[in-house]
Design a protein around this motif. Structure first.
Motif, PDB file in Angstrom:
ATOM      1  N   GLY A 182      -8.499 -18.422  -1.698  1.00 25.22           N
ATOM      2  CA  GLY A 182      -7.606 -17.843  -0.835  1.00 25.22           C
ATOM      3  C   GLY A 182      -8.893 -16.389  -0.354  1.00 25.22           C
ATOM      4  N   SER A 183      -8.347 -15.426   0.675  1.00 22.47           N
ATOM      5  CA  SER A 183      -9.469 -14.530   0.401  1.00 22.47           C
ATOM      6  C   SER A 183      -8.388 -13.064   0.504  1.00 22.47           C
ATOM      7  CB  SER A 183     -10.262 -14.644   1.197  1.00 22.47           C
ATOM      8  OG  SER A 183      -9.729 -14.545   3.190  1.00 22.47           O
ATOM      9  N   LEU A 184      -8.941 -11.693   0.355  1.00 19.50           N
ATOM     10  CA  LEU A 184      -8.091 -10.900   0.775  1.00 19.50           C
ATOM     11  C   LEU A 184      -8.759  -9.267   1.612  1.00 19.50           C
ATOM     12  CD1 LEU A 184      -6.457  -8.823  -2.014  1.00 19.50           C
ATOM     13  CD2 LEU A 184      -8.021  -7.787  -1.160  1.00 19.50           C
ATOM     14  N   ARG A 185      -8.472  -9.015   2.325  1.00 15.17           N
ATOM     15  CA  ARG A 185      -9.157  -7.982   3.166  1.00 15.17           C
ATOM     16  C   ARG A 185      -7.668  -6.152   3.049  1.00 15.17           C
ATOM     17  NH1 ARG A 185      -9.251 -12.775   4.887  1.00 15.17           N
ATOM     18  NH2 ARG A 185     -11.273 -13.582   5.062  1.00 15.17           N
ATOM     19  N   VAL A 186      -8.735  -5.700   3.221  1.00 11.74           N
ATOM     20  CA  VAL A 186      -7.905  -4.063   3.261  1.00 11.74           C
ATOM     21  C   VAL A 186      -9.179  -3.734   3.339  1.00 11.74           C
ATOM     22  CG1 VAL A 186      -8.603  -3.809   0.804  1.00 11.74           C
ATOM     23  CG2 VAL A 186      -6.810  -2.108   1.841  1.00 11.74           C
ATOM     24  N   HIS A 187      -9.184  -2.650   4.988  1.00 10.97           N
ATOM     25  CA  HIS A 187      -9.679  -1.574   5.499  1.00 10.97           C
ATOM     26  C   HIS A 187      -9.645  -0.006   5.245  1.00 10.97           C
ATOM     27  CE1 HIS A 187     -10.027  -5.585   7.435  1.00 10.97           C
ATOM     28  NE2 HIS A 187      -9.589  -5.354   7.590  1.00 10.97           N
ATOM     29  N   ASP A 188      -8.416   0.100   4.088  1.00 10.65           N
ATOM     30  CA  ASP A 188      -8.780   1.124   4.468  1.00 10.65           C
ATOM     31  C   ASP A 188      -8.546   1.584   2.737  1.00 10.65           C
ATOM     32  OD1 ASP A 188      -6.548   0.356   3.559  1.00 10.65           O
ATOM     33  OD2 ASP A 188      -5.281   2.222   5.216  1.00 10.65           O
ATOM     34  N   TYR A 189      -9.462   0.975   1.661  1.00 11.81           N
ATOM     35  CA  TYR A 189      -9.111   1.153   0.186  1.00 11.81           C
ATOM     36  C   TYR A 189      -8.887   2.746  -0.096  1.00 11.81           C
ATOM     37  CZ  TYR A 189     -13.824   0.718  -1.205  1.00 11.81           C
ATOM     38  OH  TYR A 189     -15.242   0.353  -1.077  1.00 11.81           O
ATOM     39  N   VAL A 190     -10.250   3.597   0.509  1.00 11.36           N
ATOM     40  CA  VAL A 190     -10.543   4.350  -0.899  1.00 11.36           C
ATOM     41  C   VAL A 190      -9.882   5.443  -0.273  1.00 11.36           C
ATOM     42  CG1 VAL A 190     -12.095   6.328  -0.976  1.00 11.36           C
ATOM     43  CG2 VAL A 190     -12.878   4.345  -0.196  1.00 11.36           C
ATOM     44  N   ILE A 191      -9.343   5.445   0.810  1.00 14.16           N
ATOM     45  CA  ILE A 191      -8.162   6.933   1.252  1.00 14.16           C
ATOM     46  C   ILE A 191      -7.179   5.790   2.190  1.00 14.16           C
ATOM     47  CG2 ILE A 191      -7.679   9.068   3.195  1.00 14.16           C
ATOM     48  CD1 ILE A 191     -10.016   9.879   1.401  1.00 14.16           C
ATOM     49  N   PRO A 192      -6.087   5.789   2.563  1.00 10.94           N
ATOM     50  CA  PRO A 192      -5.301   4.911   3.102  1.00 10.94           C
ATOM     51  C   PRO A 192      -4.770   5.661   4.789  1.00 10.94           C
ATOM     52  CG  PRO A 192      -4.032   4.551   0.799  1.00 10.94           C
ATOM     53  CD  PRO A 192      -5.207   5.660   0.472  1.00 10.94           C
ATOM     54  N   ASN A 193      -4.595   5.075   5.804  1.00  8.31           N
ATOM     55  CA  ASN A 193      -4.731   5.409   6.201  1.00  8.31           C
ATOM     56  C   ASN A 193      -3.485   5.836   6.933  1.00  8.31           C
ATOM     57  OD1 ASN A 193      -4.760   2.047   8.298  1.00  8.31           O
ATOM     58  ND2 ASN A 193      -6.670   3.774   8.647  1.00  8.31           N
ATOM     59  N   LYS A 194      -2.395   5.587   6.682  1.00  4.58           N
ATOM     60  CA  LYS A 194      -1.237   6.753   5.820  1.00  4.58           C
ATOM     61  C   LYS A 194      -0.658   6.788   4.708  1.00  4.58           C
ATOM     62  CE  LYS A 194       1.030   4.446   9.858  1.00  4.58           C
ATOM     63  NZ  LYS A 194       1.800   4.084  10.132  1.00  4.58           N
ATOM     64  N   ASP A 203       5.667   6.949  -3.494  1.00  6.39           N
ATOM     65  CA  ASP A 203       5.888   8.131  -2.550  1.00  6.39           C
ATOM     66  C   ASP A 203       5.210   9.047  -3.220  1.00  6.39           C
ATOM     67  OD1 ASP A 203       8.889   6.836  -2.290  1.00  6.39           O
ATOM     68  OD2 ASP A 203       9.963   7.253  -3.960  1.00  6.39           O
ATOM     69  N   LEU A 204       4.695   8.538  -4.760  1.00 11.90           N
ATOM     70  CA  LEU A 204       4.127  10.159  -5.052  1.00 11.90           C
ATOM     71  C   LEU A 204       2.226   8.615  -4.294  1.00 11.90           C
ATOM     72  CD1 LEU A 204       4.007  10.188  -8.522  1.00 11.90           C
ATOM     73  CD2 LEU A 204       4.817  12.000  -6.429  1.00 11.90           C
ATOM     74  N   PRO A 205       1.342  10.344  -3.587  1.00 11.43           N
ATOM     75  CA  PRO A 205       0.471  10.109  -3.118  1.00 11.43           C
ATOM     76  C   PRO A 205      -0.913   9.211  -5.098  1.00 11.43           C
ATOM     77  CG  PRO A 205       1.037  12.373  -3.298  1.00 11.43           C
ATOM     78  CD  PRO A 205       2.016  11.165  -3.367  1.00 11.43           C
ATOM     79  N   GLN A 206      -1.187   8.335  -4.769  1.00 13.46           N
ATOM     80  CA  GLN A 206      -2.788   8.000  -4.887  1.00 13.46           C
ATOM     81  C   GLN A 206      -3.247   8.940  -6.248  1.00 13.46           C
ATOM     82  OE1 GLN A 206      -5.719   5.469  -2.723  1.00 13.46           O
ATOM     83  NE2 GLN A 206      -6.618   7.657  -2.679  1.00 13.46           N
ATOM     84  N   GLU A 207      -3.761  10.065  -5.206  1.00 12.25           N
ATOM     85  CA  GLU A 207      -3.687  11.179  -6.167  1.00 12.25           C
ATOM     86  C   GLU A 207      -2.622  11.585  -7.750  1.00 12.25           C
ATOM     87  OE1 GLU A 207      -4.014  11.282  -3.039  1.00 12.25           O
ATOM     88  OE2 GLU A 207      -6.026  11.056  -2.172  1.00 12.25           O
ATOM     89  N   ALA A 208      -1.573  11.296  -7.304  1.00 14.26           N
ATOM     90  CA  ALA A 208      -0.670  12.184  -7.988  1.00 14.26           C
ATOM     91  C   ALA A 208      -0.929  10.992  -8.963  1.00 14.26           C
ATOM     92  CB  ALA A 208       0.684  12.580  -7.487  1.00 14.26           C
ATOM     93  N   MET A 267      -9.900   7.832  -6.936  1.00  8.00           N
ATOM     94  CA  MET A 267      -8.389   8.338  -6.744  1.00  8.00           C
ATOM     95  C   MET A 267      -7.378   7.023  -6.221  1.00  8.00           C
ATOM     96  SD  MET A 267      -8.222  11.913  -4.859  1.00  8.00           S
ATOM     97  CE  MET A 267      -9.778  12.729  -5.576  1.00  8.00           C
ATOM     98  N   TRP A 268      -8.012   6.063  -5.361  1.00 11.73           N
ATOM     99  CA  TRP A 268      -7.433   4.422  -4.724  1.00 11.73           C
ATOM    100  C   TRP A 268      -7.145   3.783  -6.284  1.00 11.73           C
ATOM    101  CZ3 TRP A 268      -9.845  -0.273  -5.302  1.00 11.73           C
ATOM    102  CH2 TRP A 268     -10.966  -0.922  -5.574  1.00 11.73           C
ATOM    103  N   MET A 269      -7.800   3.553  -7.453  1.00 14.63           N
ATOM    104  CA  MET A 269      -7.657   2.422  -8.403  1.00 14.63           C
ATOM    105  C   MET A 269      -5.876   2.563  -8.813  1.00 14.63           C
ATOM    106  SD  MET A 269     -10.103   1.464  -9.197  1.00 14.63           S
ATOM    107  CE  MET A 269      -9.841   0.808 -10.407  1.00 14.63           C
ATOM    108  N   HIS A 270      -5.569   4.685  -8.496  1.00 17.92           N
ATOM    109  CA  HIS A 270      -4.113   3.936  -8.761  1.00 17.92           C
ATOM    110  C   HIS A 270      -3.137   4.061  -8.026  1.00 17.92           C
ATOM    111  CE1 HIS A 270      -5.477   5.986 -12.088  1.00 17.92           C
ATOM    112  NE2 HIS A 270      -6.694   6.522 -11.480  1.00 17.92           N
ATOM    113  N   HIS A 271      -3.643   3.630  -6.914  1.00 15.78           N
ATOM    114  CA  HIS A 271      -2.559   3.511  -5.400  1.00 15.78           C
ATOM    115  C   HIS A 271      -1.565   2.005  -6.260  1.00 15.78           C
ATOM    116  CE1 HIS A 271      -0.837   2.006  -1.592  1.00 15.78           C
ATOM    117  NE2 HIS A 271      -0.906   3.843  -1.665  1.00 15.78           N
TER     118      HIS A 271
END
Lengths: 360, 360
Positions: B257-269, B302-307, B129-133
């Protein structure tokens, strides 16, 4: 600064010695007392531009610093291949030793240095500055919390900084006869220390270098990674490099929480540093978020981490000098563990990425 | 919702199907049309409590969903060991396929599923699902920027969630006959996808599992890690677990450069997600800080990643159904690459942590 201030001599005019000179100036229990370089002119210039007091001694050799009976302690930022000689000689001349990292080319060299310090009743400390930041203590407190972090399961550490073409041609850190461990000794040292720190200094059992280390033409390592494992189910990985842009991450995962920091070696800002934690998080209903969410923690510090290092070292030196205390064993112990892991990773790189047992 | 809305059937009443039912409801071009379970009662209850419209079809078998000529597409959240049978049958019945991950027990199974979809002109997509966020697109844009990220050097990914004692005894994800890949198929799938994504889907050449995977008594993997390497100097590591507290990190290090994300699968919010980047950072004078400092980027949705996943899938299905388009090959292609890497890591675990070549 009272009479009790520890009098520092510095061997050489390395770039990093500028930062440590400032730290000695800032530390309330230390004083810049002497600088020695193979060139008297360089030493004079260094003293003049780095806050040395007018009465500081300026010497045209390293020996002269060691022969000055009023020098209590020396800071040694020389190329690693010179550490064995100068650190042992410093100890023989009864100078307490603040040794820049990487501390030695291998643990056999380090053991000679540590033996020289111990047999002369001297304090040894490596200059891994971030260990002394109050944020580091706050993070360690979190990692030690059985309810909010639990048992360490996995830790990943990075340290890289993208170096210039000039550095890649000329810096001592890419020269086999000066800093033969390359980035493994330079940036990898911090990664290994971070991992040991997160594991409460329990020595891993096995190290294995990861596919595929990058070398320069002289065979010095420019980028590499490794995995470490312990007797129990803890595991760790790290990646260190001269070829990636700036990165200094620790990601520590425990059974009940996790910790992240992105500038552990040198904080983004000197007086304010952050880390983030997550504890006992679960998915909210329908798994569309987390509860609780991670927290960011900020630590303020008046003294920079380098000055706190000098202060801690000087306090230990002062206790030996003025109160007949014994040297604090924590610092040589964790320095040696770091070197043991570095040696094992290097051995794994050299033996075609086979696992190497780490023996104390 | 016009007549063009894609009509979904769902096979089974898995917990995750609740989230995807909501996503289908929220997606402007999709509609909840049918649910099938081995128990008609369970299916009725599921439909009633998950927003199915009153006219939705409720079936007491999976077959009945596939035999309903008005079902355009099926979402399959069954245990992995049942995917081959039901996904192939769905394709034979001309249903487009949104397949929950892990998609298959191995690439040979997946190839049969993909062949069935392709030969029937059907769209295939795995439910990563996170591919679509939209944050994922923003992050990918940064990773593709030659000036701010440069060439990928190293990426580390994690995914874990601390499961309950009940889960460890009873969940399908720890049962060898249901989800035999354990955490490698469940959380490891996301780590591998994240690594492939960061490498612009270039397949690594070699995978090696890391010391030391943790198993349950039935031999199912509960925690493990691996390193991956490419033809060039890129490297990657990941760590996936059912035994650590919640963690979902990507740390990608590039030459610039570098990139960091800590909730890539399911965002905190659900509606607001962040990541941080650092570009062309250097030390400030005396190396007591960074310049520039890292930046935090926030993406609103507005739409969650699953939608958004359902919307993208339905849009592709609609193009096939209404405009004679061909299926989008990106989705089966990256699904297959993910499975190839998972298979190689599993093979390395099974062969005593030896490196395994990954062949397309």
């Amino acid at each position: 600064m009272g009479e009790e201030a520890i009098r520092f001599g510095i061997l050489g005019c390395a770039e990093i010695a500028r930062k440590v000179s400032r730290a000695i100036s800032l530390s309330p229990n230390a004083t810049l007392y002497a600088i020695g370089s193979r060139s008297l002119e360089k030493a004079s210039k260094f003293a003049a531009s780095n806050g040395f007091p007018a009465h500081a001694k300026v010497y045209g050799s390293y020996e002269a610093v060691l022969d000055d009976p009023d020098v209590d302690a020396v800071y040694v930022p020389l190329p690693t291949s010179l550490h064995l000689h100068w650190a042992v000689l410093a100890a023989q001349k009864k100078k307490h030793l603040l040794l820049e990292k990487p501390v030695a080319l291998n643990v056999s060299e380090l053991d000679q240095i540590l033996e020289a310090c111990e047999s002369n009743g001297l304090q040894y400390m490596d200059a891994t500055m971030w260990m002394h930041h109050p944020r580091t203590h706050n993070m360690f407190h979190f990692l030690s919390d059985p309810h909010h972090f639990g048992r360490l399961q996995s830790v990943h550490a990075t340290f890289s900084y993208g170096v210039s073409p000039y550095f890649l041609e000329n810096d001592i850190r890419v020269k086999p006869d000066l800093d033969g461990l390359g980035t493994l000794g330079d940036t990898g040292w911090y990664c290994v220390r971070a991992i040991l720190w997160a594991a409460n200094y329990e020595l891993p059992k096995t190290a294995r270098a990861l596919d595929k280390p990058t070398y320069n033409e002289a065979g010095v390592i420019l980028a590499c990674g490794a995995s470490l494992s312990w007797e129990d189910d803890k595991v760790a990985t790290f990646y260190c490099s001269f070829l990636s842009d700036m990165a200094m991450d620790i990601t520590a995962m425990g059974t009940k929480g996790s910790l992240r920091v992105h500038d552990y070696v040198i904080p983004n800002k000197e007086k304010e540093a952050t880390f983030s934690t997550s504890s006992n998080s679960d998915f909210v209903e329908l798994s569309i978020g987390w509860a609780p969410n991670p927290c960011v923690h900020t630590t303020l510090t008046d003294l920079p981490q380098e000055a706190l290092m000098v202060k801690e070292f000087s306090s230990l030196v002062g206790a030996i000098k003025f109160s007949n205390s014994k040297a604090e064993e924590k610092w040589p112990t964790i320095s040696r563990k770091t070197q043991l892991v570095i040696d094992a990773v290097k051995a794994s790189i050299d033996n075609g990425l086979q696992p190497v047992q780490i023996k104390d």
